[in-house]
Motif scaffolding. Structure first.
Motif, PDB file in Angstrom:
ATOM      1  N   SER A 110       0.869  -1.101   0.207  1.00 32.86           N
ATOM      2  CA  SER A 110      -0.180   0.122   0.054  1.00 32.86           C
ATOM      3  C   SER A 110       0.753   1.075   0.126  1.00 32.86           C
ATOM      4  O   SER A 110       0.415   2.233  -0.568  1.00 32.86           O
ATOM      5  N   ASN A 145      -7.372  -7.793  -2.501  1.00 36.13           N
ATOM      6  CA  ASN A 145      -6.555  -7.441  -1.469  1.00 36.13           C
ATOM      7  C   ASN A 145      -6.279  -8.741  -0.793  1.00 36.13           C
ATOM      8  O   ASN A 145      -7.465  -9.750  -0.778  1.00 36.13           O
ATOM      9  N   SER A 169      -4.006  -7.375   5.464  1.00 40.90           N
ATOM     10  CA  SER A 169      -3.961  -6.120   6.064  1.00 40.90           C
ATOM     11  C   SER A 169      -3.060  -6.318   7.440  1.00 40.90           C
ATOM     12  O   SER A 169      -3.243  -7.415   7.754  1.00 40.90           O
ATOM     13  N   TRP A 185      -1.720  -2.551   3.487  1.00 43.66           N
ATOM     14  CA  TRP A 185      -2.449  -3.628   2.900  1.00 43.66           C
ATOM     15  C   TRP A 185      -1.602  -4.066   1.940  1.00 43.66           C
ATOM     16  O   TRP A 185      -0.790  -3.340   1.335  1.00 43.66           O
TER      17      TRP A 185
END
Length: 327
Positions: free
Chosen positions: A99, A124, A127, A255
């Motif tokens: 990210s 995704n 995280s 992420w």
């Protein structure tokens, strides 16, 4: 006779076109028919790399083809992103993106080598909040003690990051702002090299997602002071959040997601995201992520696209306030 030949020729051409169309459709439907490469924008050892290898190992049997993690670190993620941007848009070369590189680096890069429009979101995968980690011989055991030490020794503490403009860098800048302290930023080409110098005592602390640090925290080679998320990590239940430690505005979560070149066919992206969802939502993958101090967090192409837009806007103000510039 001439009319018959014309009719025959027309029918033959139509048949060839039909065969060609069917063959093309079959080829499209056969995806994947060879190895898939996940290009990783960091050196080996960091969470981006670990996420890519976790996904590659679990995704291969679902896809029915080998999935290879290919590290192309450096340039704040530009080397890897540029390679994927230039790759053939067939779904066999994908970007395992971090990210910080996707939504922070664009704000500090003067000569852009890629645009958001060059990629489309696939899914995704992971995280994770940042953790604040110090070398084991630094004379601090809490975040409050770190702030006090930094104030008593202005400019003496140095912190490592995975690169200029990375989320680790921005987290460090946020802590400097909120704690009214001054530290020296030392950028590396990924978390792996930064971790090695932290273990070696060349740097005092770093900020990063938990997975690569967990073995060294468990062996007491490193000390973790705080989690930069809103909740404690199940894998580090005794470590307070920055909010609990008195610094609620030091809040940063990373992420790690898969992106494809913009022109990859929709059917291929749909196949990839469905198979990634199967992997990420499996109990085994979720447990492995949890053990590493992260969360298995599948998000669809639409959800990931919305996250990118929101984070681009949010981090723009942080970068401006912190006066972070390209190297």
């Amino acid at each position: 006779m001439k009319t018959t030949r014309k009719q025959f020729t027309t029918l033959a051409l139509a048949a060839l076109a039909t065969i060609s169309f069917i063959g093309h459709a079959a080829a499209q439907g056969a995806y994947p028919s060879k190895n898939v490469t996940l290009v990783v924008p960091t050196a080996a050892g960091g969470t981006t790399d670990l996420s890519a290898r976790m996904l590659a190992q679990a995704l291969a049997p679902v896809l029915g083809q080998s999935v290879i993690a290919d590290n192309k670190g450096g340039g704040n993620g530009n080397i890897a992103a540029s390679a994927v941007k230039r790759a053939e848009a067939d779904g066999y070369t994908l970007l395992m993106q971090y990210s910080g590189y996707h939504v922070i680096s664009p704000h500090i890069t003067k000569q852009k080598q890629w645009e958001q429009s060059d990629f489309q979101p696939v899914a995704n995968v992971i995280s994770a909040p940042q953790i604040i980690v110090v070398r084991n011989d630094l004379p601090v055991k809490t975040l409050a003690e770190l702030i006090a030490y930094a104030k008593a020794n202005p400019g003496k503490l140095n912190y490592a990051s995975s690169g200029n403009g990375s989320l680790q860098h921005v987290t460090g800048a946020m802590l400097e702002q909120q704690g009214a302290i001054k530290m020296v930023h030392v950028p590396y080409k990924g978390t792996g090299p930064a971790l090695q110098d932290l273990l070696g005592g060349q740097v005092d602390l770093t900020f990063g997602t938990a997975p690569p640090f967990m073995p060294h925290i468990a062996s007491s080679k490193l000390r973790v002071l705080a989690v930069t998320g809103k909740q404690r990590l199940p894998s580090l239940p005794d470590v307070p959040t920055t909010a609990e430690a008195g610094y609620p505005r030091v809040d940063a979560t990373s992420w790690f997601a898969v992106f494809a070149p913009a022109a990859v066919p929709k059917a291929v992206v749909e196949k990839l995201t469905a198979d990634i969802r199967t992997v990420v939502q499996s109990a085994a993958f979720q447990q492995k992520a949890l053990e590493q101090g992260a969360t298995a967090d599948y998000q669809s192409p639409m959800q990931l696209g919305d996250k990118v837009k929101a984070d681009l806007a949010n981090w723009a103000s942080v970068v401006k306030t912190s006066k972070i510039e390209a190297e």
